[in-house]
Motif scaffolding. Sequence first.
Motif, PDB file in Angstrom:
ATOM      1  N   THR A  81       0.847  -1.196   0.000  1.00 11.12           N
ATOM      2  CA  THR A  81       0.000   0.000   0.000  1.00 11.12           C
ATOM      3  C   THR A  81       0.879   1.242   0.000  1.00 11.12           C
ATOM      4  O   THR A  81       2.070   1.183   0.311  1.00 11.12           O
ATOM      5  CB  THR A  81      -0.928   0.035   1.228  1.00 11.12           C
ATOM      6  N   GLU A  82       0.275   2.367  -0.336  1.00 17.35           N
ATOM      7  CA  GLU A  82       1.011   3.629  -0.307  1.00 17.35           C
ATOM      8  C   GLU A  82       1.439   3.976   1.116  1.00 17.35           C
ATOM      9  O   GLU A  82       2.525   4.544   1.313  1.00 17.35           O
ATOM     10  CB  GLU A  82       0.131   4.740  -0.888  1.00 17.35           C
ATOM     11  N   ASN A  83       0.603   3.656   2.105  1.00 21.08           N
ATOM     12  CA  ASN A  83       0.969   3.935   3.490  1.00 21.08           C
ATOM     13  C   ASN A  83       2.193   3.134   3.914  1.00 21.08           C
ATOM     14  O   ASN A  83       3.087   3.633   4.611  1.00 21.08           O
ATOM     15  CB  ASN A  83      -0.196   3.613   4.425  1.00 21.08           C
ATOM     16  N   GLU A  84       2.249   1.868   3.493  1.00 20.54           N
ATOM     17  CA  GLU A  84       3.402   1.048   3.823  1.00 20.54           C
ATOM     18  C   GLU A  84       4.661   1.600   3.164  1.00 20.54           C
ATOM     19  O   GLU A  84       5.727   1.650   3.771  1.00 20.54           O
ATOM     20  CB  GLU A  84       3.170  -0.405   3.398  1.00 20.54           C
ATOM     21  N   THR A  85       4.532   2.018   1.918  1.00 21.93           N
ATOM     22  CA  THR A  85       5.686   2.578   1.204  1.00 21.93           C
ATOM     23  C   THR A  85       6.166   3.864   1.870  1.00 21.93           C
ATOM     24  O   THR A  85       7.366   4.067   2.094  1.00 21.93           O
ATOM     25  CB  THR A  85       5.335   2.854  -0.266  1.00 21.93           C
ATOM     26  N   ALA A  86       5.212   4.743   2.215  1.00 22.03           N
ATOM     27  CA  ALA A  86       5.582   5.996   2.874  1.00 22.03           C
ATOM     28  C   ALA A  86       6.215   5.725   4.237  1.00 22.03           C
ATOM     29  O   ALA A  86       7.194   6.377   4.628  1.00 22.03           O
ATOM     30  CB  ALA A  86       4.352   6.891   3.014  1.00 22.03           C
ATOM     31  N   GLY A  87       5.657   4.762   4.965  1.00 22.77           N
ATOM     32  CA  GLY A  87       6.212   4.428   6.263  1.00 22.77           C
ATOM     33  C   GLY A  87       7.624   3.885   6.162  1.00 22.77           C
ATOM     34  O   GLY A  87       8.494   4.228   6.972  1.00 22.77           O
ATOM     35  N   PHE A  88       7.869   3.055   5.145  1.00 21.85           N
ATOM     36  CA  PHE A  88       9.210   2.493   4.988  1.00 21.85           C
ATOM     37  C   PHE A  88      10.199   3.583   4.560  1.00 21.85           C
ATOM     38  O   PHE A  88      11.357   3.580   4.996  1.00 21.85           O
ATOM     39  CB  PHE A  88       9.209   1.364   3.959  1.00 21.85           C
ATOM     40  N   GLU A  89       9.772   4.499   3.701  1.00 20.60           N
ATOM     41  CA  GLU A  89      10.658   5.595   3.292  1.00 20.60           C
ATOM     42  C   GLU A  89      11.089   6.420   4.502  1.00 20.60           C
ATOM     43  O   GLU A  89      12.255   6.808   4.628  1.00 20.60           O
ATOM     44  CB  GLU A  89       9.953   6.481   2.266  1.00 20.60           C
ATOM     45  N   GLU A  90      10.136   6.682   5.391  1.00 20.20           N
ATOM     46  CA  GLU A  90      10.459   7.440   6.606  1.00 20.20           C
ATOM     47  C   GLU A  90      11.446   6.657   7.476  1.00 20.20           C
ATOM     48  O   GLU A  90      12.418   7.208   7.996  1.00 20.20           O
ATOM     49  CB  GLU A  90       9.176   7.726   7.374  1.00 20.20           C
ATOM     50  N   PHE A  91      11.161   5.358   7.630  1.00 17.06           N
ATOM     51  CA  PHE A  91      12.064   4.523   8.429  1.00 17.06           C
ATOM     52  C   PHE A  91      13.453   4.451   7.801  1.00 17.06           C
ATOM     53  O   PHE A  91      14.466   4.520   8.507  1.00 17.06           O
ATOM     54  CB  PHE A  91      11.491   3.106   8.550  1.00 17.06           C
ATOM     55  N   GLN A  93      15.150   6.577   5.999  1.00 18.42           N
ATOM     56  CA  GLN A  93      15.957   7.766   6.256  1.00 18.42           C
ATOM     57  C   GLN A  93      16.507   7.751   7.678  1.00 18.42           C
ATOM     58  O   GLN A  93      17.687   8.055   7.905  1.00 18.42           O
ATOM     59  CB  GLN A  93      15.105   9.022   6.025  1.00 18.42           C
ATOM     60  N   GLU A  94      15.668   7.381   8.637  1.00 20.46           N
ATOM     61  CA  GLU A  94      16.115   7.355  10.030  1.00 20.46           C
ATOM     62  C   GLU A  94      17.105   6.210  10.263  1.00 20.46           C
ATOM     63  O   GLU A  94      18.063   6.364  11.023  1.00 20.46           O
ATOM     64  CB  GLU A  94      14.907   7.203  10.955  1.00 20.46           C
ATOM     65  N   TYR A  95      16.874   5.071   9.584  1.00 22.43           N
ATOM     66  CA  TYR A  95      17.751   3.909   9.778  1.00 22.43           C
ATOM     67  C   TYR A  95      19.167   4.215   9.287  1.00 22.43           C
ATOM     68  O   TYR A  95      20.156   3.919   9.972  1.00 22.43           O
ATOM     69  CB  TYR A  95      17.174   2.712   9.025  1.00 22.43           C
ATOM     70  N   GLU A  96      19.293   4.819   8.116  1.00 23.89           N
ATOM     71  CA  GLU A  96      20.613   5.126   7.587  1.00 23.89           C
ATOM     72  C   GLU A  96      21.291   6.245   8.383  1.00 23.89           C
ATOM     73  O   GLU A  96      22.523   6.300   8.441  1.00 23.89           O
ATOM     74  CB  GLU A  96      20.513   5.512   6.112  1.00 23.89           C
ATOM     75  N   ALA A  97      20.487   7.113   8.984  1.00 25.74           N
ATOM     76  CA  ALA A  97      21.050   8.188   9.802  1.00 25.74           C
ATOM     77  C   ALA A  97      21.392   7.712  11.209  1.00 25.74           C
ATOM     78  O   ALA A  97      22.019   8.447  11.984  1.00 25.74           O
ATOM     79  CB  ALA A  97      20.074   9.363   9.874  1.00 25.74           C
ATOM     80  N   GLY A  98      20.974   6.493  11.556  1.00 28.10           N
ATOM     81  CA  GLY A  98      21.257   5.955  12.881  1.00 28.10           C
ATOM     82  C   GLY A  98      20.337   6.470  13.958  1.00 28.10           C
ATOM     83  O   GLY A  98      20.650   6.370  15.152  1.00 28.10           O
ATOM     84  N   THR A  99      19.174   7.029  13.576  1.00 29.89           N
ATOM     85  CA  THR A  99      18.253   7.596  14.569  1.00 29.89           C
ATOM     86  C   THR A  99      16.972   6.790  14.702  1.00 29.89           C
ATOM     87  O   THR A  99      16.070   7.185  15.443  1.00 29.89           O
ATOM     88  CB  THR A  99      17.895   9.044  14.181  1.00 29.89           C
ATOM     89  N   ALA A 100      16.856   5.663  13.980  1.00 32.06           N
ATOM     90  CA  ALA A 100      15.639   4.855  14.053  1.00 32.06           C
ATOM     91  C   ALA A 100      15.554   4.154  15.401  1.00 32.06           C
ATOM     92  O   ALA A 100      16.550   3.669  15.934  1.00 32.06           O
ATOM     93  CB  ALA A 100      15.623   3.834  12.913  1.00 32.06           C
ATOM     94  N   ASP A 101      14.330   4.101  15.946  1.00 36.70           N
ATOM     95  CA  ASP A 101      14.120   3.424  17.229  1.00 36.70           C
ATOM     96  C   ASP A 101      13.915   1.928  17.049  1.00 36.70           C
ATOM     97  O   ASP A 101      13.887   1.179  18.033  1.00 36.70           O
ATOM     98  CB  ASP A 101      12.902   4.018  17.948  1.00 36.70           C
ATOM     99  N   VAL A 102      13.697   1.481  15.828  1.00 38.76           N
ATOM    100  CA  VAL A 102      13.463   0.063  15.562  1.00 38.76           C
ATOM    101  C   VAL A 102      14.393  -0.379  14.449  1.00 38.76           C
ATOM    102  O   VAL A 102      15.063   0.426  13.808  1.00 38.76           O
ATOM    103  CB  VAL A 102      11.995  -0.192  15.140  1.00 38.76           C
ATOM    104  N   GLY A 103      14.412  -1.678  14.222  1.00 37.88           N
ATOM    105  CA  GLY A 103      15.255  -2.211  13.149  1.00 37.88           C
ATOM    106  C   GLY A 103      16.521  -2.846  13.692  1.00 37.88           C
ATOM    107  O   GLY A 103      17.028  -2.483  14.757  1.00 37.88           O
ATOM    108  N   LEU A 104      17.035  -3.796  12.944  1.00 39.34           N
ATOM    109  CA  LEU A 104      18.247  -4.501  13.345  1.00 39.34           C
ATOM    110  C   LEU A 104      19.449  -3.556  13.306  1.00 39.34           C
ATOM    111  O   LEU A 104      19.645  -2.834  12.333  1.00 39.34           O
ATOM    112  CB  LEU A 104      18.485  -5.677  12.388  1.00 39.34           C
ATOM    113  N   ASP A 105      20.255  -3.570  14.379  1.00 34.22           N
ATOM    114  CA  ASP A 105      21.445  -2.728  14.403  1.00 34.22           C
ATOM    115  C   ASP A 105      22.628  -3.514  14.936  1.00 34.22           C
ATOM    116  O   ASP A 105      22.497  -4.641  15.428  1.00 34.22           O
ATOM    117  CB  ASP A 105      21.221  -1.440  15.207  1.00 34.22           C
TER     118      ASP A 105
END
Length: 377
Positions: A81-91, A93-105
């Motif tokens: 869905t578009e919401n899933e795509t938008a949500g992943f795009e937001e995540f 950016q934060e994941y590559e910047a190291g500011t995401a609260d979730v995700g494997l690190d």
Amino acid sequence: MRSAVIIVALLTIVAGVALPATATSPSVASLDDGETQTALDTPTAAQQSTLERSPQTDIFIELHSDRSADWRIEMRYELETENETAGFEEFAQEYEAGTADVGLDADLFERVSETAEEQTGRSMAIENVTATANIENDTGIVVLAFTWTNFLEETDDGLRLGDAFSSGTDATWLTSLQSNQNLTIQTPPRHAVSSTSLPLENNAVVIEGPRTFESTEQLTVSYVSTGGQPPEWPWDLIIGGIVAVAVVLGGTVVYLRRRPTDASAPSGQGTAPNPDREPPTPETTSEAEGPGEERPPTEPDDDGVDVDLLSDEERVELLLEQKGGRMKQANIVKETGWSDAKVSQLLSSMADNGRVEKLRLGRENLISLPDEDEREE
């Protein structure tokens, strides 16, 4: 709420990693047995509990002769869905910047390596960490890569994999692989598997989930050396041979061009040679050509290299250089016109000699040229 679906999915990345109680963190909640307790206790997550799509996860471990291991964990999320795509795009950016609260690190593996260090008595470190996330063809892709030093154990018989998976006594922190998770462990260069209970494909361990592991013995692989460093080429002899062949070929061409004008027929036999007649062009035949049929000259490639003068190994290296240093094995078969068996045997030999590197991607092999530093060793 648009990224809630993605956040819930990201919290189920490595369901088979069991951490010591002191190593658990809110961002990667207790992952033992695939339960993400902290995340699933939230109201938002409860509303998304019907989500059953888990990411396809492929874990690649490339072992090296210096006992280190390059890890690459790749997770793919189908975005519907578009919401899933938008949500992943937001995540992303934060994941590559190291500011995401979730995700494997890398912190997860820092804690795991500390446990393994205590169990093995070897100093270990997680280095060269890279974390990327992007979208390709409606698929969100998350990649975590790092180098784990002293990952392998050195024994009198060779190298051994297994004790770095230990979490105490005979237990292992890698407790299971789910049905959507695969693990590939590439054999160190110039080594071969000597013993293991795990499935092998092309001298690599390939495990497809679901699979459970109750002890490190179920993850143990022993390796033996197949001959050390690759042999050095006798370049002096090779160059001398090329020069000698060039001299002989040059003399033959001169002789063939001069023969019609220098030869004279015996008195009363034949006719005198015609000085205006052009010298004949030598004809070449092969088993597939009839007499008198000329073989078309071989066209040099874009770099001006005549591939007929190259060995099979040099031709593969030239192909890889022309393709940016990386090709799928199937494309090498297609480009060269060789059989699958010949290409597979040739690439295995080149990998053993350190001339190429093989990486298992699902059911395909990705062939690449080694880094310049490795090729100079």
